[in-house]
Design a protein around this motif. Structure first.
Motif, PDB file in Angstrom:
ATOM      1  N   UNK A 147      39.567  57.667  48.052  1.00 52.32           N
ATOM      2  CA  UNK A 147      40.428  57.151  47.365  1.00 52.32           C
ATOM      3  C   UNK A 147      40.241  55.773  48.264  1.00 52.32           C
ATOM      4  N   UNK A 148      40.599  54.725  47.307  1.00 51.98           N
ATOM      5  CA  UNK A 148      40.674  53.264  47.780  1.00 51.98           C
ATOM      6  C   UNK A 148      41.757  52.408  47.906  1.00 51.98           C
ATOM      7  N   UNK A 149      41.960  51.729  48.606  1.00 53.60           N
ATOM      8  CA  UNK A 149      43.069  50.665  48.246  1.00 53.60           C
ATOM      9  C   UNK A 149      42.650  49.516  48.250  1.00 53.60           C
ATOM     10  N   UNK A 150      42.783  48.671  46.959  1.00 52.70           N
ATOM     11  CA  UNK A 150      42.346  47.536  46.697  1.00 52.70           C
ATOM     12  C   UNK A 150      42.848  46.301  47.487  1.00 52.70           C
ATOM     13  N   UNK A 151      42.330  45.171  47.215  1.00 52.16           N
ATOM     14  CA  UNK A 151      42.572  43.988  47.808  1.00 52.16           C
ATOM     15  C   UNK A 151      44.175  43.900  47.478  1.00 52.16           C
ATOM     16  N   UNK A 152      44.596  44.215  46.317  1.00 49.48           N
ATOM     17  CA  UNK A 152      46.017  43.813  45.717  1.00 49.48           C
ATOM     18  C   UNK A 152      46.935  45.075  46.362  1.00 49.48           C
ATOM     19  N   UNK A 153      46.568  45.824  47.214  1.00 51.32           N
ATOM     20  CA  UNK A 153      47.396  46.925  47.685  1.00 51.32           C
ATOM     21  C   UNK A 153      47.522  48.214  46.524  1.00 51.32           C
ATOM     22  N   UNK A 154      46.649  48.307  45.519  1.00 53.80           N
ATOM     23  CA  UNK A 154      46.725  49.133  44.358  1.00 53.80           C
ATOM     24  C   UNK A 154      45.638  50.469  44.945  1.00 53.80           C
ATOM     25  N   UNK A 155      46.212  51.658  44.697  1.00 52.35           N
ATOM     26  CA  UNK A 155      45.443  52.917  45.472  1.00 52.35           C
ATOM     27  C   UNK A 155      44.886  53.336  44.147  1.00 52.35           C
ATOM     28  N   UNK A 156      43.674  53.782  44.370  1.00 52.02           N
ATOM     29  CA  UNK A 156      42.771  54.536  43.092  1.00 52.02           C
ATOM     30  C   UNK A 156      42.033  55.656  43.656  1.00 52.02           C
ATOM     31  N   UNK A 157      41.835  56.846  42.783  1.00 57.14           N
ATOM     32  CA  UNK A 157      41.273  58.142  43.289  1.00 57.14           C
ATOM     33  C   UNK A 157      40.051  58.367  42.493  1.00 57.14           C
ATOM     34  N   UNK A 158      39.324  59.220  42.532  1.00 57.01           N
ATOM     35  CA  UNK A 158      38.532  59.758  41.658  1.00 57.01           C
ATOM     36  C   UNK A 158      37.053  58.889  41.863  1.00 57.01           C
ATOM     37  N   UNK A 159      36.097  59.499  42.257  1.00 57.19           N
ATOM     38  CA  UNK A 159      34.889  58.683  42.481  1.00 57.19           C
ATOM     39  C   UNK A 159      34.405  57.895  41.366  1.00 57.19           C
ATOM     40  N   UNK A 160      34.300  58.429  40.145  1.00 56.32           N
ATOM     41  CA  UNK A 160      33.965  57.681  39.224  1.00 56.32           C
ATOM     42  C   UNK A 160      34.871  56.744  38.428  1.00 56.32           C
ATOM     43  N   UNK A 161      36.003  56.848  38.821  1.00 61.50           N
ATOM     44  CA  UNK A 161      37.027  55.647  38.559  1.00 61.50           C
ATOM     45  C   UNK A 161      36.822  54.694  39.228  1.00 61.50           C
ATOM     46  N   UNK A 162      36.517  54.993  40.594  1.00 61.50           N
ATOM     47  CA  UNK A 162      36.487  53.910  41.656  1.00 61.50           C
ATOM     48  C   UNK A 162      35.350  53.243  41.165  1.00 61.50           C
ATOM     49  N   UNK A 163      34.045  53.882  41.003  1.00 62.05           N
ATOM     50  CA  UNK A 163      32.758  53.038  40.762  1.00 62.05           C
ATOM     51  C   UNK A 163      33.075  52.186  39.770  1.00 62.05           C
TER      52      UNK A 163
END
Length: 225
Positions: free
Chosen positions: A50-66
């Protein structure tokens, strides 16, 4: 700065990490294993990465993050300009995941325990791999990269899919799966020799003892009291 959540023994974590390094995007790593309630705060189903973006939004799933990092940081592209060519890249990634990585992943518990999977399971895995091989033979170009002259996200994705195929399917099934796709083994060796892949592999090896301690603790917790 982006925060990458997960652990370096995860091939999906390393897909995202490789893409971030290749695109020269600043990020920091947050080591967290699955079965941790804190992971649910950044990954709705408790999966890594998962990632937390510069804006503080969290995203998961590798293809979505890519897809996100490609759109948000386009300066060093990992997808072609043509919509059709981008779709081909994603098609290779999806087939690699569904017909190579996911069936091979079913054998991971037996690899970790040093035992042989049941013959019925091995046969099921073989059947799915056998569907993926001709598809990848048809789609992969290796000229010199999987989708043509430029390295794309499909190269990164396939490389870390192959980590699971080699470590699980090839060993449990006594089958050199990559050899069934002409050009795949030579291309995979080239990917392995890149500076980014070598750094990621060193981090994976360094993380392995802690990861195995975590796995053993999970097994003990699951045993009847």
């Amino acid at each position: 700065m982006i925060t990458l959540h997960g652990f370096p023994t995860s091939n999906y974590y390393n897909i995202v990490k490789h893409a971030l390094l290749y695109k020269e995007i600043p990020f920091q790593e947050h080591l967290i294993f699955t079965d941790n309630d804190k992971l649910l705060a950044v990954s709705p189903v408790g999966k890594v990465p998962a990632i937390t973006t510069d804006e503080g939004v969290t995203l998961s799933e590798s293809s979505v993050i890519c897809d996100f990092i490609e759109e948000a940081y386009p300066d060093i592209p990992l997808y072609p300009e043509s919509a059709t060519e981008r779709a081909i890249v994603r098609q290779i990634m999806k087939i690699a995941e569904l017909y190579f990585e996911l069936p091979s992943r079913r054998l991971i518990p037996y690899v970790f325990s040093g035992t042989q999977a049941p013959d019925t399971l091995k046969q099921e895995v073989r059947q799915v791999l056998a569907r993926g091989i001709p598809a990848l033979n048809q789609l992969c170009q290796f000229s010199p990269w999987i989708a043509g002259k430029a390295l794309t996200m499909a190269d990164i994705y396939m490389h870390y899919v192959n980590v699971v195929v080699i470590g699980c399917a090839s060993t449990q099934l006594d089958w050199d799966v990559l050899a069934e796709i002409p050009g795949m083994k030579e291309w995979n060796k080239t990917m392995t020799q890149s500076d980014i892949a070598q750094k990621i592999e060193a981090d994976r090896v360094a993380n392995m003892p802690e990861f195995m301690t975590h796995i053993k603790a999970q097994i003990q917790a699951a045993q009847p009291k």
